[in-house]
Write a protein that holds these residues in place. Structure first.
Motif, PDB file in Angstrom:
ATOM      1  N   VAL A  68       0.467  -1.342  -0.462  1.00 39.21           N
ATOM      2  CA  VAL A  68      -0.008  -0.093  -0.180  1.00 39.21           C
ATOM      3  C   VAL A  68       1.030   1.434   0.132  1.00 39.21           C
ATOM      4  O   VAL A  68       0.431   2.616  -0.770  1.00 39.21           O
ATOM      5  CB  VAL A  68      -0.699   0.238   1.092  1.00 39.21           C
ATOM      6  N   GLY A  69       1.809   1.155   0.971  1.00 34.39           N
ATOM      7  CA  GLY A  69       2.939   2.364   0.646  1.00 34.39           C
ATOM      8  C   GLY A  69       3.842   2.544  -0.379  1.00 34.39           C
ATOM      9  O   GLY A  69       3.963   3.852  -0.912  1.00 34.39           O
ATOM     10  N   VAL A  70       3.896   1.394  -1.008  1.00 30.07           N
ATOM     11  CA  VAL A  70       4.314   1.860  -2.941  1.00 30.07           C
ATOM     12  C   VAL A  70       3.807   2.154  -3.481  1.00 30.07           C
ATOM     13  O   VAL A  70       4.138   2.848  -4.704  1.00 30.07           O
ATOM     14  CB  VAL A  70       5.241   0.836  -3.017  1.00 30.07           C
ATOM     15  N   LEU A 116       3.728   5.819  -5.153  1.00 29.66           N
ATOM     16  CA  LEU A 116       3.625   6.408  -7.289  1.00 29.66           C
ATOM     17  C   LEU A 116       2.144   6.355  -7.594  1.00 29.66           C
ATOM     18  O   LEU A 116       2.281   7.936  -8.694  1.00 29.66           O
ATOM     19  CB  LEU A 116       3.912   4.897  -7.626  1.00 29.66           C
ATOM     20  N   LEU A 117       1.456   6.206  -7.137  1.00 24.05           N
ATOM     21  CA  LEU A 117       0.007   7.128  -7.077  1.00 24.05           C
ATOM     22  C   LEU A 117      -0.992   8.251  -6.163  1.00 24.05           C
ATOM     23  O   LEU A 117      -1.703   8.553  -6.728  1.00 24.05           O
ATOM     24  CB  LEU A 117      -0.988   5.867  -7.398  1.00 24.05           C
ATOM     25  N   ASP A 118      -0.288   8.154  -5.188  1.00 23.87           N
ATOM     26  CA  ASP A 118      -0.368   9.038  -3.893  1.00 23.87           C
ATOM     27  C   ASP A 118      -2.284   8.751  -3.656  1.00 23.87           C
ATOM     28  O   ASP A 118      -3.340   9.924  -4.689  1.00 23.87           O
ATOM     29  CB  ASP A 118      -1.222  10.553  -4.503  1.00 23.87           C
ATOM     30  N   LEU A 119      -2.450   7.956  -3.109  1.00 26.46           N
ATOM     31  CA  LEU A 119      -4.073   7.262  -2.672  1.00 26.46           C
ATOM     32  C   LEU A 119      -4.210   8.336  -2.345  1.00 26.46           C
ATOM     33  O   LEU A 119      -4.144   8.883  -1.187  1.00 26.46           O
ATOM     34  CB  LEU A 119      -3.515   6.058  -2.495  1.00 26.46           C
ATOM     35  N   ASP A 120      -6.009   7.948  -1.726  1.00 26.24           N
ATOM     36  CA  ASP A 120      -6.246   8.718  -0.848  1.00 26.24           C
ATOM     37  C   ASP A 120      -7.098   8.334   0.467  1.00 26.24           C
ATOM     38  O   ASP A 120      -5.519   6.712   0.912  1.00 26.24           O
ATOM     39  CB  ASP A 120      -8.728   8.261  -1.447  1.00 26.24           C
ATOM     40  N   TRP A 121      -6.567   9.409   1.218  1.00 27.60           N
ATOM     41  CA  TRP A 121      -5.990   9.202   2.536  1.00 27.60           C
ATOM     42  C   TRP A 121      -6.662   8.330   3.598  1.00 27.60           C
ATOM     43  O   TRP A 121      -6.477   7.876   4.416  1.00 27.60           O
ATOM     44  CB  TRP A 121      -5.837  10.616   3.339  1.00 27.60           C
ATOM     45  N   MET A 122      -7.910   8.245   3.025  1.00 24.89           N
ATOM     46  CA  MET A 122      -8.868   7.050   3.866  1.00 24.89           C
ATOM     47  C   MET A 122      -8.830   5.489   3.568  1.00 24.89           C
ATOM     48  O   MET A 122      -8.858   4.810   3.981  1.00 24.89           O
ATOM     49  CB  MET A 122     -10.484   7.525   3.409  1.00 24.89           C
ATOM     50  N   LEU A 123      -8.044   5.579   1.774  1.00 27.43           N
ATOM     51  CA  LEU A 123      -7.822   4.019   1.930  1.00 27.43           C
ATOM     52  C   LEU A 123      -6.813   3.961   2.808  1.00 27.43           C
ATOM     53  O   LEU A 123      -7.072   2.668   2.519  1.00 27.43           O
ATOM     54  CB  LEU A 123      -7.286   4.171  -0.010  1.00 27.43           C
ATOM     55  N   LYS A 124      -5.950   5.141   2.498  1.00 28.81           N
ATOM     56  CA  LYS A 124      -4.537   4.520   3.068  1.00 28.81           C
ATOM     57  C   LYS A 124      -4.653   4.154   4.880  1.00 28.81           C
ATOM     58  O   LYS A 124      -4.234   3.361   5.523  1.00 28.81           O
ATOM     59  CB  LYS A 124      -3.573   5.696   3.257  1.00 28.81           C
ATOM     60  N   ALA A 126      -6.097   0.660   4.457  1.00 29.04           N
ATOM     61  CA  ALA A 126      -5.285  -0.254   4.734  1.00 29.04           C
ATOM     62  C   ALA A 126      -4.509  -0.287   6.792  1.00 29.04           C
ATOM     63  O   ALA A 126      -4.200  -1.858   6.659  1.00 29.04           O
ATOM     64  CB  ALA A 126      -4.205  -0.030   3.890  1.00 29.04           C
ATOM     65  N   GLN A 127      -4.038   0.810   6.953  1.00 32.55           N
ATOM     66  CA  GLN A 127      -2.636   0.571   7.877  1.00 32.55           C
ATOM     67  C   GLN A 127      -4.263   0.244   9.457  1.00 32.55           C
ATOM     68  O   GLN A 127      -3.617  -1.234  10.347  1.00 32.55           O
ATOM     69  CB  GLN A 127      -3.353   2.639   8.060  1.00 32.55           C
ATOM     70  N   LEU A 128      -5.455  -0.150   9.106  1.00 33.38           N
ATOM     71  CA  LEU A 128      -6.173  -0.708  10.480  1.00 33.38           C
ATOM     72  C   LEU A 128      -6.122  -1.802   9.786  1.00 33.38           C
ATOM     73  O   LEU A 128      -6.512  -3.015  10.526  1.00 33.38           O
ATOM     74  CB  LEU A 128      -7.744  -0.118  10.323  1.00 33.38           C
ATOM     75  N   VAL A 129      -6.365  -2.713   8.681  1.00 35.06           N
ATOM     76  CA  VAL A 129      -6.288  -3.388   8.186  1.00 35.06           C
ATOM     77  C   VAL A 129      -4.785  -4.226   8.768  1.00 35.06           C
ATOM     78  O   VAL A 129      -5.025  -5.608   9.262  1.00 35.06           O
ATOM     79  CB  VAL A 129      -6.036  -4.037   6.638  1.00 35.06           C
ATOM     80  N   ALA A 130      -3.727  -3.640   8.358  1.00 31.59           N
ATOM     81  CA  ALA A 130      -2.309  -4.510   8.514  1.00 31.59           C
ATOM     82  C   ALA A 130      -2.180  -4.520  10.531  1.00 31.59           C
ATOM     83  O   ALA A 130      -1.669  -5.668  10.675  1.00 31.59           O
ATOM     84  CB  ALA A 130      -1.701  -3.200   8.277  1.00 31.59           C
ATOM     85  N   ALA A 131      -3.332  -3.327  10.711  1.00 28.73           N
ATOM     86  CA  ALA A 131      -2.922  -3.547  12.253  1.00 28.73           C
ATOM     87  C   ALA A 131      -3.645  -4.053  13.063  1.00 28.73           C
ATOM     88  O   ALA A 131      -3.618  -5.055  14.179  1.00 28.73           O
ATOM     89  CB  ALA A 131      -3.065  -1.900  13.082  1.00 28.73           C
ATOM     90  N   GLY A 132      -5.140  -4.669  11.869  1.00 20.59           N
ATOM     91  CA  GLY A 132      -5.957  -5.562  13.027  1.00 20.59           C
ATOM     92  C   GLY A 132      -5.253  -7.244  12.495  1.00 20.59           C
ATOM     93  O   GLY A 132      -5.789  -7.802  13.552  1.00 20.59           O
ATOM     94  N   VAL A 133      -4.682  -7.386  11.476  1.00 17.32           N
ATOM     95  CA  VAL A 133      -4.015  -8.446  11.488  1.00 17.32           C
ATOM     96  C   VAL A 133      -2.861  -8.237  12.401  1.00 17.32           C
ATOM     97  O   VAL A 133      -2.514  -9.650  13.358  1.00 17.32           O
ATOM     98  CB  VAL A 133      -3.291  -8.634  10.232  1.00 17.32           C
ATOM     99  N   PHE A 193      -5.389  13.727   7.816  1.00 21.17           N
ATOM    100  CA  PHE A 193      -4.051  13.448   6.716  1.00 21.17           C
ATOM    101  C   PHE A 193      -3.616  14.364   5.805  1.00 21.17           C
ATOM    102  O   PHE A 193      -2.643  13.756   4.365  1.00 21.17           O
ATOM    103  CB  PHE A 193      -3.992  12.019   6.095  1.00 21.17           C
ATOM    104  N   ALA A 194      -3.983  15.789   5.624  1.00 27.73           N
ATOM    105  CA  ALA A 194      -3.877  16.325   4.271  1.00 27.73           C
ATOM    106  C   ALA A 194      -1.914  16.362   4.788  1.00 27.73           C
ATOM    107  O   ALA A 194      -1.135  16.718   5.411  1.00 27.73           O
ATOM    108  CB  ALA A 194      -4.855  17.343   4.289  1.00 27.73           C
ATOM    109  N   ALA A 195      -1.504  16.570   3.649  1.00 23.32           N
ATOM    110  CA  ALA A 195      -0.597  17.396   3.710  1.00 23.32           C
ATOM    111  C   ALA A 195      -0.087  18.701   3.685  1.00 23.32           C
ATOM    112  O   ALA A 195      -0.669  19.710   2.686  1.00 23.32           O
ATOM    113  CB  ALA A 195       0.861  16.800   1.803  1.00 23.32           C
ATOM    114  N   ASP A 196       1.336  19.081   3.822  1.00 21.50           N
ATOM    115  CA  ASP A 196       1.408  20.732   3.929  1.00 21.50           C
ATOM    116  C   ASP A 196       3.165  20.934   4.783  1.00 21.50           C
ATOM    117  O   ASP A 196       3.667  19.351   4.226  1.00 21.50           O
ATOM    118  CB  ASP A 196       0.711  21.497   4.754  1.00 21.50           C
ATOM    119  N   ARG A 197       3.541  22.062   4.660  1.00 15.39           N
ATOM    120  CA  ARG A 197       4.803  21.956   4.698  1.00 15.39           C
ATOM    121  C   ARG A 197       5.167  22.741   6.274  1.00 15.39           C
ATOM    122  O   ARG A 197       5.763  23.503   6.329  1.00 15.39           O
ATOM    123  CB  ARG A 197       5.633  22.552   3.789  1.00 15.39           C
TER     124      ARG A 197
END
Length: 397
Positions: free
Chosen positions: A93-95, A99-107, A110-117, A296-300
């Motif tokens: 998912v990170g890759v 490469l594609l800049d996924l939507d933050w909700m999708l990311k 995916a984190q919840l799934v990995a943590a759930g495992v 999860f919006a990116a900023d500087r």
């Protein structure tokens, strides 16, 4: 100890070799995202370092299964398999995000799934240590929720500070080395090798090795970044190792020590190591929510960006982070060896030194501004004096 070093060295060598190959592949295929507005590097740079680090982790954890001294950690092989599956999933998912800049909700999903495992098949927080015995978390559902939230929090905290060359890799090496030292000291003092000690030790050694192997290509000026894949993986493995000890150990077995603070080291140390990433994460989320943005919006406006804006060089800002990490992680370990007040005094002194180093560019600007102002005022006084002298000379004539 020698075997842990060997496993870490294997992870480092495999990661380094894979990093060289991945870098060559990425450059040959032009797989390097364009420079974003919030980035601090000047030219497009591959972000596939997490793939190489994952290869080092897989190689080291697989090799560990054949070491008899690690049998406690591999007593339930399905846990290591589940850990590798969760890690591989979050790296994938990170890759894709890099490469594609996924939507933050999708990311986040995916984190919840990995943590759930991890929570369902590897380890979960079942109690919180305290000086008088472990406090049970409660129901199994509460244990799972607490574990998932903790892992997701740590993953994002690590990912949020991944904005400067060698920042995540270096701070992870420092913090994880301190955590490994704690595990080693406690397990030796108990004269035991429970599964939670062995599992945490192996995972921590592997994480340190992978970061060491990647560091040469990530040092300023970086040839390759670990990207979200590497940062999320480091966060996942670091959290899993911490939970393996923090959520399992009953500190009453330490021989009835009367010191209060050492009893909280299992809780304090993981959060102390992640103090700056967690602080950056909390500030970023609050800042974005107050501005009506996604958390999860990116900023500087991350802490490392603020250090650069203060006047620190790229490398200087990274070293500032290193210094704070050393103080908080090593400082926690001091409570195991020194009187509480002595350890607290040393930590306070370390904080003072770090604060001075952090504020140094601002102090220099203030000093230079004061000197310039003093020179301007002196010049004005001299000019007034010359004009007064000319007036007096004219009056005499």
């Amino acid at each position: 100890m020698t075997l842990f070093v060997a496993v870490a060295l294997l992870a480092a060598v495999v990661t380094w070799l894979m990093s060289l190959g991945t870098l060559r592949f990425a450059l040959a295929r032009g797989i390097h995202p364009p420079v974003r507005e919030r980035d601090v590097h000047a030219k497009p740079t591959p972000r596939l370092g997490g793939v190489a680090m994952f290869a080092g982790v897989v190689a080291a954890l697989t090799a560990g299964a054949f070491i008899p001294q690690f049998q406690a950690a591999y007593a339930e092989p399905h846990k290591i398999v589940a850990l590798l599956c969760a890690t591989g999933f979050i790296v994938t998912v990170g890759v894709l995000d890099d490469l594609l800049d996924l939507d933050w909700m999708l990311k986040l999903g995916a984190q919840l799934v990995a943590a759930g495992v991890i929570a369902f098949f590897v380890v979960r927080i079942t109690s919180t240590p305290n000086p008088f015995g472990g406090i049970a978390v409660g129901s199994s559902q509460m244990s799972i929720v607490l574990t998932v939230v903790t892992i997701v929090l740590v993953m994002n905290a690590v990912n949020f500070i991944d904005g400067l060359d060698a920042l995540v890799a270096g701070t992870t090496i420092i913090g994880s080395a301190a955590f490994f030292a704690y595990i080693w000291i406690i397990s030796r003092s108990l004269g035991q090798a429970e599964a939670y000690f062995s599992t945490a030790s192996v995972i921590t050694a592997v994480v340190v090795g992978a970061c060491v192997g990647f560091l040469p290509l990530n040092w300023h000026k970086a040839k390759m970044f670990m990207g979200d894949a590497g940062a999320l993986m480091v966060g996942l493995l670091t959290a899993t190792a911490a939970i393996s000890v923090t959520g399992q150990i009953d500190l009453t077995v330490l021989g009835g020590r009367s010191q209060i603070l050492p009893a909280f080291i299992p809780v304090l140390l993981p959060f102390a190591i992640l103090a700056l990433p967690l602080l950056d994460f909390v500030l970023a989320v609050l800042r974005r929510l107050l501005n009506g943005q996604s958390p999860f919006a990116a900023d500087r406006k991350h802490l490392h960006h603020r250090l650069l804006d203060m006047g620190h060089t790229h490398l200087g800002a990274v070293l500032i982070f290193y210094s704070w990490t050393i103080v908080v992680s090593v400082g926690c370990l001091l409570f195991l060896f020194l009187d509480e007040w002595v350890a607290a005094g040393i930590i306070a002194l370390g904080f003072l030194v770090c604060a001075v180093l952090t504020a140094l560019p601002v102090s220099r600007r203030v000093w230079h501004s004061a000197r310039r102002l003093a020179r301007l005022r002196a010049a004005e006084r001299r000019a007034r004096s010359r004009r007064q002298s000319k007036v007096e000379a004219g009056e005499r004539r």
